[in-house]
Design an enzyme around this catalytic site. Structure first.
Site, PDB file in Angstrom:
ATOM      1  N   ASP A 203       0.532  -0.757  -0.543  1.00 51.01           N
ATOM      2  CA  ASP A 203       0.093  -0.384   0.316  1.00 51.01           C
ATOM      3  C   ASP A 203       0.940   1.282   0.636  1.00 51.01           C
ATOM      4  O   ASP A 203       2.216   1.429   0.667  1.00 51.01           O
ATOM      5  CB  ASP A 203      -0.715   0.136   1.182  1.00 51.01           C
ATOM      6  CG  ASP A 203      -1.878   1.348   1.600  1.00 51.01           C
ATOM      7  OD1 ASP A 203      -1.321   1.818   0.992  1.00 51.01           O
ATOM      8  OD2 ASP A 203      -2.360   1.754   2.612  1.00 51.01           O
ATOM      9  N   GLY A 204       0.904   1.356  -0.936  1.00 46.64           N
ATOM     10  CA  GLY A 204       1.507   2.903  -1.330  1.00 46.64           C
ATOM     11  C   GLY A 204       0.935   4.155  -0.319  1.00 46.64           C
ATOM     12  O   GLY A 204       1.570   5.362  -0.245  1.00 46.64           O
ATOM     13  N   ASP A 205      -0.390   4.828   0.535  1.00 48.65           N
ATOM     14  CA  ASP A 205      -0.580   5.333   1.073  1.00 48.65           C
ATOM     15  C   ASP A 205      -1.373   5.045   2.436  1.00 48.65           C
ATOM     16  O   ASP A 205      -2.295   5.494   2.610  1.00 48.65           O
ATOM     17  CB  ASP A 205      -1.906   5.971   0.461  1.00 48.65           C
ATOM     18  CG  ASP A 205      -1.975   7.635   0.583  1.00 48.65           C
ATOM     19  OD1 ASP A 205      -1.433   7.961   2.028  1.00 48.65           O
ATOM     20  OD2 ASP A 205      -3.686   7.783   0.300  1.00 48.65           O
ATOM     21  N   LEU A 206       0.097   4.645   3.141  1.00 51.81           N
ATOM     22  CA  LEU A 206      -0.876   4.050   4.236  1.00 51.81           C
ATOM     23  C   LEU A 206      -0.379   4.409   5.700  1.00 51.81           C
ATOM     24  O   LEU A 206       1.149   4.943   5.808  1.00 51.81           O
ATOM     25  CB  LEU A 206       0.539   2.277   4.321  1.00 51.81           C
ATOM     26  CG  LEU A 206      -0.242   1.660   6.039  1.00 51.81           C
ATOM     27  CD1 LEU A 206      -1.755   1.260   5.862  1.00 51.81           C
ATOM     28  CD2 LEU A 206       0.707   0.554   6.151  1.00 51.81           C
ATOM     29  N   GLN A 210      -5.832   6.296   7.379  1.00 49.52           N
ATOM     30  CA  GLN A 210      -6.599   5.661   6.145  1.00 49.52           C
ATOM     31  C   GLN A 210      -6.832   4.252   7.319  1.00 49.52           C
ATOM     32  O   GLN A 210      -7.240   3.087   6.241  1.00 49.52           O
ATOM     33  CB  GLN A 210      -4.851   4.609   5.412  1.00 49.52           C
ATOM     34  CG  GLN A 210      -4.765   6.597   4.223  1.00 49.52           C
ATOM     35  CD  GLN A 210      -5.778   6.714   3.398  1.00 49.52           C
ATOM     36  OE1 GLN A 210      -6.937   7.279   3.789  1.00 49.52           O
ATOM     37  NE2 GLN A 210      -5.302   6.645   2.821  1.00 49.52           N
TER      38      GLN A 210
END
Length: 305
Positions: A203-206, A210
């Site tokens: 996951d590039g936006d963890l 989120q």
């Protein structure tokens, strides 16, 4: 607007002013038109999917989320603005299929709508102390590491782009960090660009905001960005997102050690990605006028370079 069916609640919503005031819309005419159209879009989607509104409207910085019911099933209707890659987001959620993430039930690509599992939108992982949150995130990193196709963008390709851009962007900003930090970032980018890439999801936006409380599992990820490769890719974001809670050098290094130990990840690779992500965000944020996060990036670079 037609009246609701007898015995059914109205699906007409009011777009929250806090959503209208998000920075995304300041220079986005299409986005502001979309905001105005949202009440009609929500009502139309509810009719199409046989949904009843079931709670107050919520939002993040980009998308609107409306709690809904379909018979006895508690769900969330999520609508995204023009330009968002809803098809890609839906494809990513289908790959994860609820393993560590919110579950997708339906998608309407034309109207950028998704029907999602209902999570607790009032409780994110930010509500937990960082000492509790980091092991949870470390566990999610492992749970999210499902097999993915080779065509998914890799962390190695991102590192390769850094080798091509860091020098140029750093020079254009008249050297916002010591030259030694840039050289170290370039060295690490070259290493990560040539390493064999794992065929596992990342996951590039963890980060804490989120990760939401859930019923099916204690915590699940929303709005994940699908990548392939190094699982420690985005731990820098976890740190800078809550860096004010780590006032001393020993606090930051302790949080780092907790993460790598809980996730079972290599110390050197995790350090590399902290440097790369901090340098990347610093060089991206300064020309865009960010003032809050660049000092955090500098602090991480001072600690890990």
């Amino acid at each position: 607007m037609p009246n609701p069916e007898p015995g059914r609640p109205s699906t007409l919503i009011t777009v929250p002013e806090s959503f209208r005031e998000m920075p995304r819309w300041w220079h986005d005419v299409a986005g502001r038109d979309w905001l105005d159209a949202l009440p009609d879009l929500v009502s139309a989607q509810c009719r199409r999917w046989d949904l009843d509104r079931d709670g107050p409207v919520m939002h993040g910085s980009n998308a609107l989320a409306v709690p809904v019911r379909r018979h006895d099933q508690r769900l969330v209707l999520r609508l995204a603005p023009p330009g968002d890659d809803v098809a890609g987001e839906a494809a990513a959620l289908r790959i994860w299929d609820g393993r560590g993430t919110v579950r997708l039930f339906d998608v309407d690509h034309a109207d950028r709508a998704m029907l999602l599992e209902r999570l607790d939108g009032t409780r994110t992982l930010r509500s937990e102390p960082l000492g509790v949150a980091i092991p949870i995130i470390a566990g999610l990193v492992g749970e999210l590491a499902v097999p993915v196709p080779d065509e998914v963008r890799s962390t190695a390709s991102i590192a390769r782009a850094h080798t091509e851009k860091f020098e140029r962007d750093w020079s254009a900003l008249d050297g916002p960090t010591p030259r030694t930090q840039l050289d170290r970032a370039l060295e690490l980018a070259a290493e990560r660009a040539t390493e064999t890439v794992l065929g596992r999801a990342v996951d590039g936006d963890l980060h804490s905001d989120q990760v939401l409380a859930a019923e099916r599992a204690p915590w699940l990820v929303v709005d994940p960005v699908l990548l392939r490769g190094d699982p420690e890719y985005d731990f820098a974001r976890v740190l800078w997102d809550r860096l004010d809670e780590l006032p001393d050098r020993t606090d930051v290094l302790g949080a780092f050690e907790t993460f790598v130990a809980a996730a079972g990840l290599p110390d050197d690779r995790a350090r590399s990605w902290i440097v790369l992500r901090a340098m990347s965000y610093l060089l991206w944020g300064i020309p865009r006028g960010l003032t809050w996060d660049p000092p955090k990036c500098r602090r991480l670079l001072d600690l890990f370079c």
